[in-house]
Design a protein around this motif. Sequence first.
Motif, short mmCIF file in Angstrom:
data_model
loop_
_atom_site.label_atom_id
_atom_site.label_comp_id
_atom_site.label_asym_id
_atom_site.label_seq_id
_atom_site.Cartn_x
_atom_site.Cartn_y
_atom_site.Cartn_z
N SER A 148 123.03 103.18 8.61
CA SER A 148 123.97 103.83 8.81
C SER A 148 124.97 103.54 8.90
O SER A 148 125.55 102.62 9.42
N GLY A 149 126.14 104.22 7.69
CA GLY A 149 128.40 104.35 8.04
C GLY A 149 128.21 102.30 7.57
O GLY A 149 129.52 102.37 7.00
N GLY A 150 127.56 101.38 7.76
CA GLY A 150 128.03 100.51 7.06
C GLY A 150 128.44 99.71 8.11
O GLY A 150 129.56 100.28 9.43
N LEU A 151 128.96 98.12 8.00
CA LEU A 151 129.56 97.86 8.90
C LEU A 151 130.62 96.83 7.75
O LEU A 151 130.14 96.27 7.30
N SER A 152 131.44 96.62 9.18
CA SER A 152 132.50 95.40 8.52
C SER A 152 133.17 94.82 9.62
O SER A 152 132.96 94.90 10.48
N THR A 192 134.28 97.87 15.95
CA THR A 192 133.68 98.28 16.64
C THR A 192 132.91 99.21 17.00
O THR A 192 133.43 100.68 16.27
N THR A 193 131.39 99.20 17.41
CA THR A 193 130.95 100.36 16.82
C THR A 193 130.16 100.50 17.85
O THR A 193 129.43 99.69 18.61
N ALA A 194 130.15 102.15 18.65
CA ALA A 194 129.49 102.16 20.23
C ALA A 194 129.61 101.06 21.64
O ALA A 194 128.60 100.92 21.88
N GLY A 195 130.95 100.28 21.38
CA GLY A 195 130.96 99.70 22.04
C GLY A 195 130.83 97.86 21.82
O GLY A 195 131.23 96.77 22.18
N THR A 196 130.56 97.40 20.76
CA THR A 196 129.68 96.39 20.23
C THR A 196 130.43 95.71 19.10
O THR A 196 131.19 96.68 18.20
N LYS A 197 131.61 95.20 19.69
CA LYS A 197 132.08 94.38 18.59
C LYS A 197 131.62 93.42 17.20
O LYS A 197 130.62 92.61 17.94
N VAL A 198 131.84 93.57 16.12
CA VAL A 198 131.04 93.14 15.09
C VAL A 198 132.55 92.45 14.54
O VAL A 198 133.23 92.27 13.74
N SER A 199 132.39 90.57 15.35
CA SER A 199 133.16 90.14 14.78
C SER A 199 132.43 88.70 14.10
O SER A 199 131.78 87.90 14.26
#
Length: 671
Positions: A315-319, A323-330
């Motif tokens: 859901s929502g997509g990632l970029s 940061t989602t739910a405290g998780t950094k998408v790096s």
Amino acid sequence: MMINGTQKCPRVVALVGPYSSGKTTLLENILYMTKTTRRRANGERVFGDDSVEAKALSMGVDANVASAEYLGDRYIFLDCPGSIELLQETRFAVHSADVAVVVADPEPDKIQSLSPLLHELEAEGIPHLLFINKIDHSNVHIRDIAQALDEVSALPSVLRHVPIREDGEISGFVDLAARRAYSYGADGSFEITETASSYIEQVNDERFQMMERLADFHDDLMEELLEDIDPQAEEIFSDLAKDLKEGRIMPVLMGSAINSFGLRRLMKALRHEMPGFELAATRMLPEVTSEPAAYVLKTKYLPHMGKLSFARVLSGGLSDGMTTAGTKVSGLFAVDGADLKKASKAGVGDVIAIPRLEGLTTGDTIGAPGAPRPQKLHPVYAQAITVHDRKDEAKLSDALSRLVEEDPSFEVEHREDTGQLLLWGQGEIHMRTAMARLSEKYGVGVTFSFPQVPYKETIRRSKVQHTRYKKQSGGHGQFGDVVIEVSPKGLGQGFEFSEKIHGGSIPKQYIPSVEAGVKEYLKQGPLGFPVVDVSVTLQDGQYHNVDSSDMAFKTAGRMAMADALPGCEPVLLEPIEHVRVMAPSSYMAKINGMITSRRGQIMGFDVRDGWPGWDQIEAQMPASEMQDLIIELRSVTQGIGTFEHEFDHLNELAGRLKEQVLEGVEEKRRL
């Protein structure tokens, strides 16, 4: 990507099936057919697992990702490993799929090997069809294969095609739903045959059986059959799609992956009849959310990159950088086979690779920690690990941690009784993948061996022992004097220490030291193993105002036990495991013999709930007899039998078996 109809999510298709059934060849030629690759598979690997473990074993050990477009739709394929010992990898990957294609050999006696995979899909509620591969190499009637399928599947199999044979060769097929006959082209294409009607008449029984199975769920279709009305093809296709989505049936298609026969028909079935992302999203993310969420289906450590998490966006997509739910998408990487390409974002339904997701493991869902996750397999096979170079021991600890993170069906155990480091897994092949990863990937050379059996010992009779420890070596000496009574306790009642000191013969501050010395001795008794189920009572003793100390009384306690226990009739105890063996019913006679030949005691029988045609046996078996149990069990069950086990109790070991164990202890002492 949106799921409101303006844009379609990619469909994720898991390819599953036993080793050598042809999954990878099927995928390779789908990629060729869709012009994703330029080379057609002809028996040599074009695409797939190129890991060090795969090369060492000459088989795929990872779930590989590939994508293709067909008639304007995008598909992401997860090519799952076929070995039953690598089922955990398949289990995590399949959880993320919209649909699954089960690839099978065209031999009824091999159909039984599909049981674990079919059960996984049925338990997960994942729509699936079965693709009978290598149909050009089989003379078996398709009806016999369908009958064998019904014996292992909880869902009714619905045969979709019947092969056309001319002069002993497969030349085409009859589509039972469309009521059309087709001939294959050299490139795997198909077209309506000139003699279609004659072929169609020959398969009326198979077509009627297909409609009967669908009619079990559709009253309108049942009425048409009772009134001898031939249903329209559109109605049948609609019923097939609905029943598949609702988990009522398992359609059965067929072809030859290596010749590309049936591949286009398979892709059309995926396009028109298979449910899409919406059903999978509901299963994987029960609570509706617009916040970014993604399920981690695989974890892998790569050289020069470190930890990489393969995830499906729910859901929502990632970029990149969010940061989602405290998780950094790096950082994000698009995945296609061994190729990783940097990506700025990923839409709903996509499979993406995310580096350095600390604190998250395979089976976790980013942004939805309470989402369902696949269960972990129960370990059934252990090996003791010894490093080639002691300098690598610290390196080994880090490597094992990564190994378990990549594949949670491994477990690491530090066994205090024997001092060994154990790696638990699913069998010999699983352990060979571990050794290859540790050696080639993490640079740690190791040797595997069967673990030592954690024998124990106890005593049969009581004894009162008076022991004095006295040492004088200049300055303060050492003095401790104790009288203890050692007595046996019932099996499983543990250790007990008490004291009956009167008149201050031993000051109270030294009593814990006596207990510490007693416990220290119990780590290795007169037979060479830990002592259990004894009580020790400190009855009397003496002390010296100057020379007595904690250390002196600890030593006295240990020496008193060493003096007493050889005269207490020590008894060797072996661990007994409670075992639940599960396999198809047809193998139970062999399994009974296998259990009794290993000194096992059968406790009861039952059917295995939710597994058609399977039984389970409850038994108790010595741990020493179980070290290679999974190897023999799989050898007599086409590789699919399994068991669960847990420690139950200790039991006295006597006679020649006891002597063999003690001879081994003496040999180690001499070395």
